[in-house]
Design an enzyme around this catalytic site. Structure first.
Site, PDB file in Angstrom:
ATOM      1  N   LYS A  92       8.784   8.743  -0.072  1.00  0.00           N
ATOM      2  CA  LYS A  92       8.347   8.192  -1.366  1.00  0.00           C
ATOM      3  C   LYS A  92       7.764   9.274  -2.273  1.00  0.00           C
ATOM      4  O   LYS A  92       8.061   9.320  -3.465  1.00  0.00           O
ATOM      5  CB  LYS A  92       7.312   7.068  -1.161  1.00  0.00           C
ATOM      6  N   ARG A 141       1.018  -2.733  -1.187  1.00  0.00           N
ATOM      7  CA  ARG A 141       1.245  -2.692   0.262  1.00  0.00           C
ATOM      8  C   ARG A 141       0.939  -4.024   0.922  1.00  0.00           C
ATOM      9  O   ARG A 141       1.072  -4.149   2.143  1.00  0.00           O
ATOM     10  CB  ARG A 141       0.329  -1.625   0.870  1.00  0.00           C
ATOM     11  N   ARG A 170       5.681  16.932   9.019  1.00  0.00           N
ATOM     12  CA  ARG A 170       4.847  17.040   7.821  1.00  0.00           C
ATOM     13  C   ARG A 170       3.417  17.447   8.187  1.00  0.00           C
ATOM     14  O   ARG A 170       2.744  18.143   7.421  1.00  0.00           O
ATOM     15  CB  ARG A 170       4.849  15.703   7.069  1.00  0.00           C
ATOM     16  N   ARG A 180      -2.772  16.537   6.920  1.00  0.00           N
ATOM     17  CA  ARG A 180      -3.223  15.137   6.985  1.00  0.00           C
ATOM     18  C   ARG A 180      -3.478  14.719   8.425  1.00  0.00           C
ATOM     19  O   ARG A 180      -2.598  14.786   9.267  1.00  0.00           O
ATOM     20  CB  ARG A 180      -2.169  14.211   6.352  1.00  0.00           C
ATOM     21  N   ARG A 238       0.353   3.025  11.709  1.00  0.00           N
ATOM     22  CA  ARG A 238       0.769   2.911  10.303  1.00  0.00           C
ATOM     23  C   ARG A 238       2.118   2.201  10.193  1.00  0.00           C
ATOM     24  O   ARG A 238       2.327   1.379   9.287  1.00  0.00           O
ATOM     25  CB  ARG A 238       0.846   4.308   9.657  1.00  0.00           C
TER      26      ARG A 238
HETATM   27  P1  AMP Z   1       0.058   7.131   1.937  1.00  0.00           P
HETATM   28  O1  AMP Z   1      -0.323   8.427   1.324  1.00  0.00           O
HETATM   29  O2  AMP Z   1       0.769   6.221   0.986  1.00  0.00           O
HETATM   30  O3  AMP Z   1       0.805   7.309   3.240  1.00  0.00           O
HETATM   31  O4  AMP Z   1      -1.298   6.382   2.303  1.00  0.00           O
HETATM   32  C1  AMP Z   1      -2.210   6.934   3.238  1.00  0.00           C
HETATM   33  C2  AMP Z   1      -3.236   5.883   3.629  1.00  0.00           C
HETATM   34  O5  AMP Z   1      -3.979   5.487   2.446  1.00  0.00           O
HETATM   35  C3  AMP Z   1      -2.677   4.579   4.187  1.00  0.00           C
HETATM   36  O6  AMP Z   1      -2.394   4.657   5.577  1.00  0.00           O
HETATM   37  C4  AMP Z   1      -3.823   3.615   3.870  1.00  0.00           C
HETATM   38  O7  AMP Z   1      -4.898   3.791   4.776  1.00  0.00           O
HETATM   39  C5  AMP Z   1      -4.299   4.112   2.506  1.00  0.00           C
HETATM   40  N1  AMP Z   1      -3.577   3.423   1.414  1.00  0.00           N
HETATM   41  C6  AMP Z   1      -2.718   3.995   0.511  1.00  0.00           C
HETATM   42  N2  AMP Z   1      -2.235   3.073  -0.338  1.00  0.00           N
HETATM   43  C7  AMP Z   1      -2.792   1.893   0.023  1.00  0.00           C
HETATM   44  C8  AMP Z   1      -2.669   0.557  -0.450  1.00  0.00           C
HETATM   45  N3  AMP Z   1      -1.860   0.243  -1.477  1.00  0.00           N
HETATM   46  N4  AMP Z   1      -3.404  -0.412   0.165  1.00  0.00           N
HETATM   47  C9  AMP Z   1      -4.228  -0.119   1.193  1.00  0.00           C
HETATM   48  N5  AMP Z   1      -4.360   1.104   1.710  1.00  0.00           N
HETATM   49  C10 AMP Z   1      -3.655   2.121   1.139  1.00  0.00           C
END
Ligand code: AMP
Length: 196
Positions: free
Chosen positions: A14, A89, A128, A134, A146
């Site tokens: 993404k 999400r 990654r 991360r 996740r």
């Molecule tokens: P990402 O960078 O999109 O992989 O997000 C990393 C982490 O941020 C996720 O595993 C969640 O803990 C949190 N997170 C990101 N976006 C959301 C969302 N829309 N709702 C809830 N938690 C989020």
């Protein structure tokens, strides 16, 4: 406005493909994960709170995430549109996004879902981790959590946009530029359908 949700499990690409869409359509990229991570870096209260969920691979609660997203959209005064990356999400987040955009006379144009096999996702996330720094990429238990959270809480969001005729799945494996072309052509198809 062109308002795109770029959808898919963790590791689907993404973030990478958002960059291609930003270039092609001059959109504003909003990644809730990036915003949380910059808050963690900045040591804000929001960051501290979000970190406790992110480190475990859990979702940050809806009310906090929705409030943060709306305030980010509000900061932008003049845009061709947005790419929502990692948001919504949950179905509750999707409903709130729809209502919020409607209150501004706007709507989601399309949800584009990047489809990638689970084995490929795990390989990509572990790779990654070498460069992203991360914590949530570096631990297989967290990666699996996740993916589980994605299947249980996030995947149902697709049905919401499918019922509105706005959903399009795209093969997210292969060459990065080819995946970008698939996304561009999906957007063009959905745009022309919306016009007719
Ligand atoms: P990402 O960078 O999109 O992989 O997000 C990393 C982490 O941020 C996720 O595993 C969640 O803990 C949190 N997170 C990101 N976006 C959301 C969302 N829309 N709702 C809830 N938690 C989020």
């Amino acid at each position: 406005m062109l308002n795109i949700i770029l959808f898919g499990p963790p590791g689907a690409g993404k973030g990478t493909q958002s960059e291609n869409l930003v270039q092609e359509y001059e959109l504003v990229h909003l990644s809730t994960g990036d915003i949380f991570r910059s808050n963690i870096k900045g040591g804000t209260e929001l960051g501290k709170m979000a970190k406790s969920f992110m480190d475990k691979g859990e979702l940050v609660p809806d009310d906090i995430t929705i409030g943060m997203l709306q305030s980010e959209v509000n900061k932008v005064s003049d845009a061709n549109g947005f790419i929502f990356d990692g948001f919504p999400r949950t179905v509750a987040q999707a409903r709130s996004l729809d209502e919020y955009l409607e209150s501004k006379g706007e709507e989601i144009t399309a949800m584009l879902a990047l489809e990638v096999t689970e084995d490929e996702l795990k390989t990509r996330l572990m790779d990654r981790a070498q460069t992203s720094g991360r914590k949530d990429d570096a631990n297989m238990d967290v990666i699996e959590k996740r993916i589980k959270v994605y299947k249980e809480e996030t995947a149902p969001v697709a049905a919401h946009y499918e019922s509105l005729g706005k959903f399009k799945a795209v093969n997210g494996e292969g060459d990065i530029d080819e995946i970008a072309e698939r996304l561009f052509s999906a957007i063009e198809t959905l745009k022309s359908q919306n016009k007719s």
